[in-house]
Design a protein around this motif. Structure first.
Motif, PDB file in Angstrom:
ATOM      1  N   ILE A  63       0.843  -1.201   0.000  1.00  0.00           N
ATOM      2  CA  ILE A  63       0.000   0.000   0.000  1.00  0.00           C
ATOM      3  C   ILE A  63       0.882   1.257   0.000  1.00  0.00           C
ATOM      4  CG2 ILE A  63      -1.731   1.301   1.323  1.00  0.00           C
ATOM      5  CD1 ILE A  63      -2.805  -1.381   2.314  1.00  0.00           C
ATOM      6  N   VAL A  64       2.042   1.184   0.668  1.00  0.00           N
ATOM      7  CA  VAL A  64       2.859   2.397   0.788  1.00  0.00           C
ATOM      8  C   VAL A  64       3.927   2.514  -0.300  1.00  0.00           C
ATOM      9  CG1 VAL A  64       2.479   2.689   3.259  1.00  0.00           C
ATOM     10  CG2 VAL A  64       4.389   1.290   2.487  1.00  0.00           C
ATOM     11  N   ILE A  65       4.275   1.411  -0.939  1.00  0.00           N
ATOM     12  CA  ILE A  65       5.292   1.487  -1.995  1.00  0.00           C
ATOM     13  C   ILE A  65       4.662   2.082  -3.251  1.00  0.00           C
ATOM     14  CG2 ILE A  65       6.724   0.114  -3.561  1.00  0.00           C
ATOM     15  CD1 ILE A  65       7.080  -1.905  -1.363  1.00  0.00           C
ATOM     16  N   PRO A  66       5.320   3.069  -3.879  1.00  0.00           N
ATOM     17  CA  PRO A  66       4.783   3.586  -5.149  1.00  0.00           C
ATOM     18  C   PRO A  66       4.643   2.431  -6.139  1.00  0.00           C
ATOM     19  CG  PRO A  66       6.609   4.931  -4.367  1.00  0.00           C
ATOM     20  CD  PRO A  66       6.543   3.750  -3.467  1.00  0.00           C
ATOM     21  N   HIS A  67       3.527   2.387  -6.853  1.00  0.00           N
ATOM     22  CA  HIS A  67       3.241   1.176  -7.617  1.00  0.00           C
ATOM     23  C   HIS A  67       4.168   0.988  -8.818  1.00  0.00           C
ATOM     24  CE1 HIS A  67      -0.948   0.629  -5.660  1.00  0.00           C
ATOM     25  NE2 HIS A  67       0.065   0.513  -4.823  1.00  0.00           N
ATOM     26  N   SER A  68       4.665   2.102  -9.373  1.00  0.00           N
ATOM     27  CA  SER A  68       5.618   1.939 -10.476  1.00  0.00           C
ATOM     28  C   SER A  68       6.899   1.276  -9.950  1.00  0.00           C
ATOM     29  CB  SER A  68       5.930   3.297 -11.091  1.00  0.00           C
ATOM     30  OG  SER A  68       6.285   4.213 -10.079  1.00  0.00           O
ATOM     31  N   ALA A  69       7.311   1.686  -8.743  1.00  0.00           N
ATOM     32  CA  ALA A  69       8.493   1.079  -8.144  1.00  0.00           C
ATOM     33  C   ALA A  69       8.222  -0.390  -7.839  1.00  0.00           C
ATOM     34  CB  ALA A  69       8.862   1.822  -6.862  1.00  0.00           C
ATOM     35  N   ALA A  70       6.987  -0.679  -7.385  1.00  0.00           N
ATOM     36  CA  ALA A  70       6.625  -2.069  -7.124  1.00  0.00           C
ATOM     37  C   ALA A  70       6.725  -2.890  -8.400  1.00  0.00           C
ATOM     38  CB  ALA A  70       5.205  -2.140  -6.559  1.00  0.00           C
ATOM     39  N   GLY A  71       6.313  -2.289  -9.529  1.00  0.00           N
ATOM     40  CA  GLY A  71       6.393  -2.981 -10.810  1.00  0.00           C
ATOM     41  C   GLY A  71       7.834  -3.314 -11.170  1.00  0.00           C
ATOM     42  N   ILE A  72       8.733  -2.346 -10.952  1.00  0.00           N
ATOM     43  CA  ILE A  72      10.150  -2.572 -11.228  1.00  0.00           C
ATOM     44  C   ILE A  72      10.676  -3.713 -10.356  1.00  0.00           C
ATOM     45  CG2 ILE A  72      12.462  -1.537 -11.170  1.00  0.00           C
ATOM     46  CD1 ILE A  72      10.792  -0.157 -13.233  1.00  0.00           C
ATOM     47  N   ALA A  73      10.301  -3.661  -9.061  1.00  0.00           N
ATOM     48  CA  ALA A  73      10.737  -4.716  -8.144  1.00  0.00           C
ATOM     49  C   ALA A  73      10.233  -6.076  -8.615  1.00  0.00           C
ATOM     50  CB  ALA A  73      10.240  -4.419  -6.729  1.00  0.00           C
ATOM     51  N   LEU A  74       9.000  -6.100  -9.082  1.00  0.00           N
ATOM     52  CA  LEU A  74       8.440  -7.370  -9.572  1.00  0.00           C
ATOM     53  C   LEU A  74       9.221  -7.891 -10.778  1.00  0.00           C
ATOM     54  CD1 LEU A  74       4.574  -6.903  -9.298  1.00  0.00           C
ATOM     55  CD2 LEU A  74       5.954  -8.648  -8.177  1.00  0.00           C
ATOM     56  N   LEU A  75       9.672  -6.947 -11.624  1.00  0.00           N
ATOM     57  CA  LEU A  75      10.440  -7.348 -12.820  1.00  0.00           C
ATOM     58  C   LEU A  75      11.666  -8.177 -12.436  1.00  0.00           C
ATOM     59  CD1 LEU A  75      10.613  -4.417 -15.386  1.00  0.00           C
ATOM     60  CD2 LEU A  75       9.489  -6.632 -15.608  1.00  0.00           C
ATOM     61  N   THR A  76      12.257  -7.850 -11.284  1.00  0.00           N
ATOM     62  CA  THR A  76      13.459  -8.584 -10.884  1.00  0.00           C
ATOM     63  C   THR A  76      13.136 -10.020 -10.511  1.00  0.00           C
ATOM     64  OG1 THR A  76      13.273  -7.956  -8.555  1.00  0.00           O
ATOM     65  CG2 THR A  76      14.504  -6.464  -9.981  1.00  0.00           C
ATOM     66  N   VAL A  77      11.856 -10.300 -10.293  1.00  0.00           N
ATOM     67  CA  VAL A  77      11.461 -11.667  -9.923  1.00  0.00           C
ATOM     68  C   VAL A  77      10.817 -12.402 -11.100  1.00  0.00           C
ATOM     69  CG1 VAL A  77      10.138 -13.069  -8.294  1.00  0.00           C
ATOM     70  CG2 VAL A  77      11.097 -10.893  -7.562  1.00  0.00           C
ATOM     71  N   ILE A  78      10.023 -11.695 -11.908  1.00  0.00           N
ATOM     72  CA  ILE A  78       9.319 -12.367 -13.001  1.00  0.00           C
ATOM     73  C   ILE A  78       9.724 -11.823 -14.377  1.00  0.00           C
ATOM     74  CG2 ILE A  78       7.305 -12.921 -11.567  1.00  0.00           C
ATOM     75  CD1 ILE A  78       5.864 -10.586 -12.990  1.00  0.00           C
ATOM     76  N   GLY A  79      10.716 -10.902 -14.423  1.00  0.00           N
ATOM     77  CA  GLY A  79      11.119 -10.295 -15.698  1.00  0.00           C
ATOM     78  C   GLY A  79      12.070 -11.161 -16.504  1.00  0.00           C
ATOM     79  N   ARG A  80      12.531 -10.559 -17.614  1.00  0.00           N
ATOM     80  CA  ARG A  80      13.393 -11.327 -18.532  1.00  0.00           C
ATOM     81  C   ARG A  80      14.702 -11.734 -17.876  1.00  0.00           C
ATOM     82  NH1 ARG A  80      10.437 -10.151 -23.053  1.00  0.00           N
ATOM     83  NH2 ARG A  80       9.835  -7.977 -23.073  1.00  0.00           N
ATOM     84  N   GLN A  81      15.276 -10.820 -17.066  1.00  0.00           N
ATOM     85  CA  GLN A  81      16.582 -11.117 -16.494  1.00  0.00           C
ATOM     86  C   GLN A  81      16.495 -11.952 -15.213  1.00  0.00           C
ATOM     87  OE1 GLN A  81      17.121  -7.166 -17.289  1.00  0.00           O
ATOM     88  NE2 GLN A  81      17.311  -8.132 -19.301  1.00  0.00           N
TER      89      GLN A  81
END
Lengths: 364, 275
Positions: free
Chosen positions: B108-126
């Motif tokens: 709830i407190v993390i900016p959602h764009s930043a949350a998206g970036i964080a998610l990329l590190t887990v489910i992204g290409r790299q």
């Protein structure tokens, strides 16, 4: 049969210290203590809902300390009844049977029989929130009894009910106990309630069991001053003779509502004795001339010792009454108390002791 | 008999000064107006013709389907794991419980764009997942669900937590002494008494997932969810072009909100009956 060995448990503000208790097969045991002393914790430890920090629970010699509640079959009836609000009365009563894998139709049949036994068949389809306090309590009892528990644990079962209902339920509890021979542990803060039902009493103060024994033993030989103070042990009167509805105490004949041949002692709470300057008409059957012996402060009230001829009694009155009655040593007054305010110690216990022996013999 | 209540009434009135109430009402209406005005304006500015056009807009309809399904999937998957967590938080006391509650609230407190970036590190290409599955979940419906779940799961867990906390634990304890196992108690006592509040939490999570923009756009610009479609049309074609899609999205969210209020209404009824 059931034994608690030096149980220690800390839970928030409550502390049980070195709590040891031993119950006999088939007895009705009243655990008596002031509100907030941790009596419910004792029940929950016995039921298996709480694990003691130290100590153990034994059932017929077997250590059951770590046995989960559903395998102990010690039904616990809470003060607020804890009926399931989303289930009908019938479903509530059948719940324990269904939990034991009994088919729905059989469970409902048995539940119906139990409701009939407790004379509440008419409530079968009602929702718990539509019931009165007394009805809820009966349903809670039915729900506990229908699983034929090895032991019945009652947490202040009568505290939330009004006087009439309380008297009837008290009789019901006694009936149930006599009919089933079940071991009952009844927790209460009410001295009279404990006295009227318990074959044995346990007095619990400060997280410890101070004394256990028959009502006779506890009332006449309290182990220390704190037990005596808690029980309000003033006015315990040895009975010299009993004749139809009257007992002779210290040479004075007093009317007693519930006297029986075996009544050995009478007990009246000091609050139940009214003092007046003149005699007055009332429904109370005992009114005597008396003389003030002495008086002392008792909290915010005054304890006045009076003598009816040879009989010494203590009455508790307010400062206002004290002034109005102009109480002084040697003053002449009248004292009035109801025949029903005199509690009999001895007969209840001796009668039920007999029952206990019988039921043990039957089981043996 | 009558005098006493009247006297009390006037004392009561004197305490609550009318000018103070007036200030409360005035300040309060500014907030309400602030919320309602844009919504009403956009509804009024959109003609039936535009809405009819939206109904025939294949791209919009596809995006709505995608958005609803992804949010629903996220909600259902999280229900299986989030409801037990809520029960755990409501019933058990263990070291680290407070920290766990704080962790649940983090999205709830993390900016959602930043949350998206964080998610990329887990489910992204790299990420590890990306190296195993050729591209991870980026640009997939599954990836969108994960992004929605991340930002909306606190609502479900917190609703379940308070739903179970509202069930008196004595009921559960009484059931145990009657012979019910912990699982049976959960199934026959706790859950039946808590499910309405949990359902409220599910609807809330679903609605929150539908409206998510920031985290979703990082994970998947395509396939396109409705909030991103609205953003794209506004950027490419301007206000008039994005308006009808925005209105449709608003109406969907309002409808979900109404469902939520109805569910909450049942809850109110049940509470009153209990009392």
């Amino acid at each position: 049969m059931l034994e608690l060995h030096s149980i220690t448990k800390s839970l928030g503000e409550f502390h049980l210290r070195d709590f040891t208790l031993s119950l006999r097969e088939g007895e009705y045991f009243s655990l008596l203590g002031p509100t907030g002393v941790g009596k419910t914790i004792v029940l929950e430890i016995i039921a298996g809902l709480l694990r003691p920090d130290e100590g153990s629970v034994h059932w017929h010699g077997r250590d059951v300390t770590s046995l989960p509640p559903e395998q102990r079959r010690f039904a616990l009836v809470y003060q607020d009844y804890a009926l399931f609000p989303h289930l009908s009365v019938l479903r509530n009563v059948a719940y324990g049977l269904r939990s034991r894998g009994i088919a729905s139709t059989d469970a409902c049949d048995k539940a119906r029989q139990m409701l009939k036994l407790l004379t509440i068949s008419h409530l079968v389809d009602r929702a718990p929130e539509t019931l009165s306090g007394g009805e809820k309590q009966r349903v809670a009892l039915a729900r506990a009894l229908v699983i034929e528990p090895r032991m019945l644990l009652l947490d202040e079962p009568l505290a939330a009910l009004d006087l009439n209902v309380r008297t009837r339920l008290r009789r019901l509890l006694r009936d149930i106990h006599q009919r089933t021979g079940m071991t009952v542990l009844h927790v209460t803060h009410d001295v009279e309630e404990a006295l009227s039902l318990g074959q044995r009493l346990g007095i619990m103060l400060d997280g410890q069991l101070q004394q256990t024994g028959t009502p006779d033993e506890v009332f006449l030989r309290p182990t220390d001053q704190r037990v005596a103070d808690f029980l309000g042990l003033r006015n315990v009167l040895p009975v010299e003779a009993v004749r139809n509805g009257f007992c002779v105490v210290a040479g004075v004949e007093v009317a007693v509502a519930m006297a029986s041949r075996s009544t050995r002692h009478l007990w009246i709470r000091p609050e139940e004795i009214l003092l007046s300057a003149e005699p007055f008409d009332s429904s109370a059957r005992n009114q005597f001339e008396c003389r003030v012996v002495d008086w002392e402060h008792s909290g915010s009230l005054l304890a006045v010792r009076i003598a009816v001829r040879e009989l010494l009694l203590t009455a508790i009155i307010t400062h206002t009454s004290f002034r109005e009655l102009a109480i002084a040593e040697g003053a002449d007054l009248y004292c009035t108390f109801k025949s029903s305010a005199l509690h009999c110690i001895g007969d209840e216990a001796s009668a039920s002791d007999g029952d206990a022996t019988r039921s043990t013999a039957r089981r043996g | 008999m009558l005098v006493a209540p009247l006297a009390r009434q006037s004392a009561h009135d004197r305490r609550r000064l009318p000018w103070f109430e007036l200030v409360l009402i005035l300040l309060g209406s500014v907030v309400v107006l602030f919320i309602v005005a844009p919504l009403i304006r956009i509804l009024l500015a959109t003609s039936f013709g535009e809405l009819g056009g939206a109904a025939r807009d294949e791209q919009l309809i596809e995006s709505i389907k995608l958005t609803l399904v992804c949010a629903a999937t996220a909600t259902l998957v999280c229900t299986v794991t989030g409801v037990p967590l809520g029960y755990l938080l409501a019933r058990k006391r263990f070291p680290g419980r407070a920290a766990l509650m704080a962790i649940v609230d983090l999205p709830i407190v993390i900016p959602h764009s930043a949350a998206g970036i964080a998610l990329l590190t887990v489910i992204g290409r790299q990420s590890l997942l990306g190296s195993v599955t050729d591209g991870g979940l980026v640009g997939t419906a599954a990836g969108i669900s994960v992004a929605m779940a991340f930002v909306s799961v606190p609502f479900l867990v917190n609703a379940s937590h308070s739903a179970f906390a509202a069930v008196p634990s004595r009921l559960e304890r009484a059931a145990r002494t009657l012979g019910a196992s912990p699982w049976r108690v959960f199934r026959t006592v706790s859950l039946p008494l808590a499910w309405r509040d949990i359902l409220g939490g599910m609807v809330m999570m679903w609605g929150r997932g539908i409206s998510e923009f920031g985290a979703v756009i990082i994970i998947a610009y395509h396939p396109m969810t409705t909030p991103i479609l609205v953003f794209e049309r506004f950027g490419d074609y301007g206000l008039a072009a994005s308006r009808s899609a925005a209105v449709v999205l608003i109406l969907i969210c309002v409808a979900i909100f109404i469902v939520l209020r109805i569910v909450a209404g049942w809850r109110g009824v049940r509470r009153r009956e209990d009392a």
